[in-house]
Design a protein around this motif. Structure first.
Motif: not given
Length: 124
Positions: A8-23, A113-124
């Motif tokens: 669920x990670x990704x690139x989003x503009x500031x003020x936006x929304x994302x939803x991450x999931x962890x299975x 226990x840990x997952x591998x991680x997902x990148x979240x990038x917030x841009x201006x």
């Protein structure tokens, strides 16, 4: 053995929304706590949010309180809903499981226990 896979990670503009999931898989999670942590470039990994799998009780870091929401469903998936994203929220986000069920003011060491991680990038 617990396995965690984030998405669920990704690139989003500031003020936006994302939803991450962890299975989560590998066992039943009754009694566990699940958490989200993040690590920004050049910084240490920090706690974001945690939830008691059985109770549904939640705990947040001050930096995300009121903007992020952690939740879980019956399909062994944990979510992190992130609203009003800021540039400072840019990081790799990790899902983690605490066998001891530590959800209130947890430390990184409480999670085995840990997952591998997902990148979240917030841009201006």
């Amino acid at each position: 053995q617990v396995q965690l896979v984030e998405s669920g990670g990704g690139l989003v503009q500031a003020g936006g929304s994302l939803r991450l999931s962890c299975a989560a898989s590998g066992r039943t999670f009754s009694g566990y706590a699940m958490g989200w942590f993040r690590q920004a470039p050049g910084k240490e990994r920090e706690f974001v949010a945690a939830i008691s799998w059985s109770l549904g009780s939640t705990y947040y870091s001050d930096s995300v309180k009121g903007r992020f929401t952690i939740s879980r469903d019956n399909a062994k998936t944990v979510y992190l809903r992130m609203n009003s994203l800021k540039l400072d929220d840019t990081a790799v986000y990790y899902c983690a499981a605490s066998r001891g069920g530590v959800w209130y003011a947890p430390h990184e060491a409480d999670f085995g226990s840990w997952g591998q991680g997902t990148q979240v990038t917030v841009s201006s």
